[in-house]
Motif scaffolding. Sequence first.
Motif, PDB file in Angstrom:
ATOM      1  N   ARG A  60       4.289  15.391  27.025  1.00 12.85           N
ATOM      2  CA  ARG A  60       3.948  16.772  27.395  1.00 12.85           C
ATOM      3  C   ARG A  60       5.054  17.433  28.211  1.00 12.85           C
ATOM      4  O   ARG A  60       5.320  18.622  28.084  1.00 12.85           O
ATOM      5  CB  ARG A  60       2.634  16.811  28.178  1.00 12.85           C
ATOM      6  N   LEU A  61       5.721  16.657  29.070  1.00 15.40           N
ATOM      7  CA  LEU A  61       6.794  17.200  29.897  1.00 15.40           C
ATOM      8  C   LEU A  61       8.059  17.477  29.087  1.00 15.40           C
ATOM      9  O   LEU A  61       8.871  18.309  29.469  1.00 15.40           O
ATOM     10  CB  LEU A  61       7.108  16.252  31.060  1.00 15.40           C
ATOM     11  N   GLY A  62       8.240  16.768  27.998  1.00 17.10           N
ATOM     12  CA  GLY A  62       9.369  17.017  27.100  1.00 17.10           C
ATOM     13  C   GLY A  62      10.738  16.835  27.714  1.00 17.10           C
ATOM     14  O   GLY A  62      11.689  17.490  27.312  1.00 17.10           O
ATOM     15  N   GLY A  63      10.901  15.961  28.694  1.00 16.40           N
ATOM     16  CA  GLY A  63      12.200  15.703  29.297  1.00 16.40           C
ATOM     17  C   GLY A  63      12.640  16.748  30.300  1.00 16.40           C
ATOM     18  O   GLY A  63      13.752  16.701  30.797  1.00 16.40           O
ATOM     19  N   VAL A  64      11.770  17.706  30.625  1.00 18.12           N
ATOM     20  CA  VAL A  64      12.130  18.778  31.555  1.00 18.12           C
ATOM     21  C   VAL A  64      12.281  18.259  32.984  1.00 18.12           C
ATOM     22  O   VAL A  64      13.209  18.636  33.692  1.00 18.12           O
ATOM     23  CB  VAL A  64      11.075  19.914  31.509  1.00 18.12           C
ATOM     24  N   TRP A  65      11.377  17.400  33.429  1.00 23.31           N
ATOM     25  CA  TRP A  65      11.364  16.931  34.815  1.00 23.31           C
ATOM     26  C   TRP A  65      11.863  15.508  34.980  1.00 23.31           C
ATOM     27  O   TRP A  65      11.717  14.924  36.047  1.00 23.31           O
ATOM     28  CB  TRP A  65       9.957  17.047  35.386  1.00 23.31           C
ATOM     29  N   GLY A  66      12.427  14.935  33.959  1.00 20.41           N
ATOM     30  CA  GLY A  66      12.924  13.562  34.033  1.00 20.41           C
ATOM     31  C   GLY A  66      13.392  13.119  32.670  1.00 20.41           C
ATOM     32  O   GLY A  66      13.523  13.932  31.750  1.00 20.41           O
ATOM     33  N   PRO A  67      13.649  11.842  32.514  1.00 16.07           N
ATOM     34  CA  PRO A  67      14.114  11.332  31.220  1.00 16.07           C
ATOM     35  C   PRO A  67      13.112  11.638  30.116  1.00 16.07           C
ATOM     36  O   PRO A  67      11.902  11.588  30.322  1.00 16.07           O
ATOM     37  CB  PRO A  67      14.216   9.822  31.447  1.00 16.07           C
ATOM     38  N   GLY A  68      13.617  11.939  28.941  1.00 14.98           N
ATOM     39  CA  GLY A  68      12.761  12.226  27.800  1.00 14.98           C
ATOM     40  C   GLY A  68      12.183  10.961  27.187  1.00 14.98           C
ATOM     41  O   GLY A  68      12.768   9.889  27.261  1.00 14.98           O
ATOM     42  N   LEU A  69      11.030  11.106  26.595  1.00 15.49           N
ATOM     43  CA  LEU A  69      10.361  10.004  25.914  1.00 15.49           C
ATOM     44  C   LEU A  69      11.044   9.747  24.581  1.00 15.49           C
ATOM     45  O   LEU A  69      11.237  10.660  23.777  1.00 15.49           O
ATOM     46  CB  LEU A  69       8.891  10.356  25.683  1.00 15.49           C
ATOM     47  N   THR A  83      12.094   5.473  27.563  1.00 22.46           N
ATOM     48  CA  THR A  83      12.657   6.772  27.932  1.00 22.46           C
ATOM     49  C   THR A  83      14.179   6.705  27.843  1.00 22.46           C
ATOM     50  O   THR A  83      14.752   5.624  27.717  1.00 22.46           O
ATOM     51  CB  THR A  83      12.257   7.161  29.372  1.00 22.46           C
ATOM     52  N   GLU A  84      14.796   7.877  27.948  1.00 22.50           N
ATOM     53  CA  GLU A  84      16.250   7.937  27.963  1.00 22.50           C
ATOM     54  C   GLU A  84      16.764   7.103  29.129  1.00 22.50           C
ATOM     55  O   GLU A  84      16.147   7.070  30.194  1.00 22.50           O
ATOM     56  CB  GLU A  84      16.725   9.382  28.134  1.00 22.50           C
ATOM     57  N   TRP A  85      17.893   6.426  28.916  1.00 26.17           N
ATOM     58  CA  TRP A  85      18.491   5.613  29.972  1.00 26.17           C
ATOM     59  C   TRP A  85      19.266   6.538  30.914  1.00 26.17           C
ATOM     60  O   TRP A  85      20.020   7.386  30.468  1.00 26.17           O
ATOM     61  CB  TRP A  85      19.440   4.581  29.367  1.00 26.17           C
TER      62      TRP A  85
END
Length: 87
Positions: A60-69, A83-85
């Motif tokens: 749901r966050l789509g990588g906006v507030w942290g690493p993307g799924l 998640t993204e490293w």
Amino acid sequence: MGARAGVASKLAAIGGWKLVREAGVGGSSVVYEGRLDGVRGAVKVLGEGCGLGEAALLARLGGVWGPGLLDAGVENGRAFVVTEWVE
């Protein structure tokens, strides 16, 4: 009971992700540096009884507030979230 009691210490891969090295241990999970098709990811292997709620939130966050799924699933009864490293 710590994360190691619920997560296999000899795990070499999960969901197609090769587990390169252990990066950290939490209360209910172990995080590994993983690789799949040249992509580097943080692979969180969750302890028994843990679900994929974290994956749903990250999606749901789509990588906006942290690493993307990158990936999530269950293999042999073991849930995992990738998640993204981030260095």
